[in-house]
Scaffold this motif. Structure first.
Motif, PDB file in Angstrom:
ATOM      1  N   THR A  30     -50.194  22.549 -10.576  1.00 25.35           N
ATOM      2  CA  THR A  30     -51.410  21.900 -11.240  1.00 25.35           C
ATOM      3  C   THR A  30     -51.952  21.010  -9.994  1.00 25.35           C
ATOM      4  N   GLU A  47     -56.414  16.957 -11.177  1.00 25.80           N
ATOM      5  CA  GLU A  47     -56.252  17.368 -12.374  1.00 25.80           C
ATOM      6  C   GLU A  47     -55.116  16.417 -12.993  1.00 25.80           C
ATOM      7  N   HIS A  50     -56.711  12.753 -13.057  1.00 25.94           N
ATOM      8  CA  HIS A  50     -57.815  12.739 -13.659  1.00 25.94           C
ATOM      9  C   HIS A  50     -57.844  13.221 -14.875  1.00 25.94           C
ATOM     10  N   GLU A  51     -56.816  13.980 -15.409  1.00 32.72           N
ATOM     11  CA  GLU A  51     -56.608  14.742 -16.679  1.00 32.72           C
ATOM     12  C   GLU A  51     -55.550  14.365 -17.451  1.00 32.72           C
ATOM     13  N   VAL A  52     -54.462  15.076 -16.785  1.00 32.75           N
ATOM     14  CA  VAL A  52     -53.058  15.014 -17.414  1.00 32.75           C
ATOM     15  C   VAL A  52     -52.489  13.685 -17.571  1.00 32.75           C
ATOM     16  N   GLY A  59     -54.457  11.635 -20.245  1.00 37.69           N
ATOM     17  CA  GLY A  59     -54.269  11.979 -21.353  1.00 37.69           C
ATOM     18  C   GLY A  59     -52.888  11.612 -21.956  1.00 37.69           C
TER      19      GLY A  59
END
Length: 182
Positions: free
Chosen positions: A41, A45, A48-50, A53
């Motif tokens: 990954t 990511e 900024h995402e995982v 979240g």
């Protein structure tokens, strides 16, 4: 440390902003990613995402994804989850786990999954726990079974860039609170 759950050998705690390196390290392990994406990954990511979240889920739900710390060494060894849907409800949650290969075969995934399921059904109001994996991911399927989930179905999804083994399909397992209580 914001401890969510203790087992004989594991501490499950909430993730923090300081866990970026742990997640990058875990998701850069080829064996870990073999049945997921087949590749690491990207750090961006995760940043900024995982991780955002994961942290956002804590605001919506008592369930979520938790860092797994080995009690004997205090080392980060992966994560376990009772993942709520996007709305944060706990009626129907997905069991997930991702551990480093150095602890595979020690029973940590099963130990943590059983403890999470128990907490989900007894304290969090979970009604159903489900999980899925590739048909060919025998080790993950064994964890699901040892944690008390039973096979529901095999199904096929379309992937633009399928992993080896995708042609055999995916399997779904589940456990309902009423069945667990028996």
């Amino acid at each position: 440390m914001d401890v969510f759950l203790l087992t004989d050998r594991l501490v499950l705690r909430r993730f923090t902003d300081a866990d970026i390196e742990n997640l990058v390290w875990l998701d850069s392990e080829p064996a870990v990613m073999r049945f997921l994406t087949g590749e690491p990954t990207p750090r961006g990511e995760i940043e900024h995402e995982v991780l955002p979240g994961i942290l956002r889920d804590y605001q919506l739900s008592p369930a979520g994804r938790f860092a797994v710390i080995e009690r004997s060494t205090t080392a980060f060894v992966g994560w376990l989850a009772l993942q709520p849907p996007w709305d944060g409800s706990v009626t129907d949650v997905e069991l997930g786990y991702r551990l480093t290969p150095s602890v595979w075969g020690l029973g940590y995934a099963t130990e943590g999954a059983r403890a999470l399921i128990r907490k989900g059904f007894t304290e969090l109001g979970v009604g159903r726990v489900w999980a899925q994996t590739m048909v060919v991911n025998i080790a993950s399927r064994r964890v699901m079974e040892k944690a008390g989930l039973t096979y529901v179905r095999t199904f096929h999804q379309h992937f633009d860039d399928p992993l080896p083994g995708t042609e055999h399909g995916e399997v779904e397992y589940e456990l309902h609170r009423a069945d667990w209580a028996e």
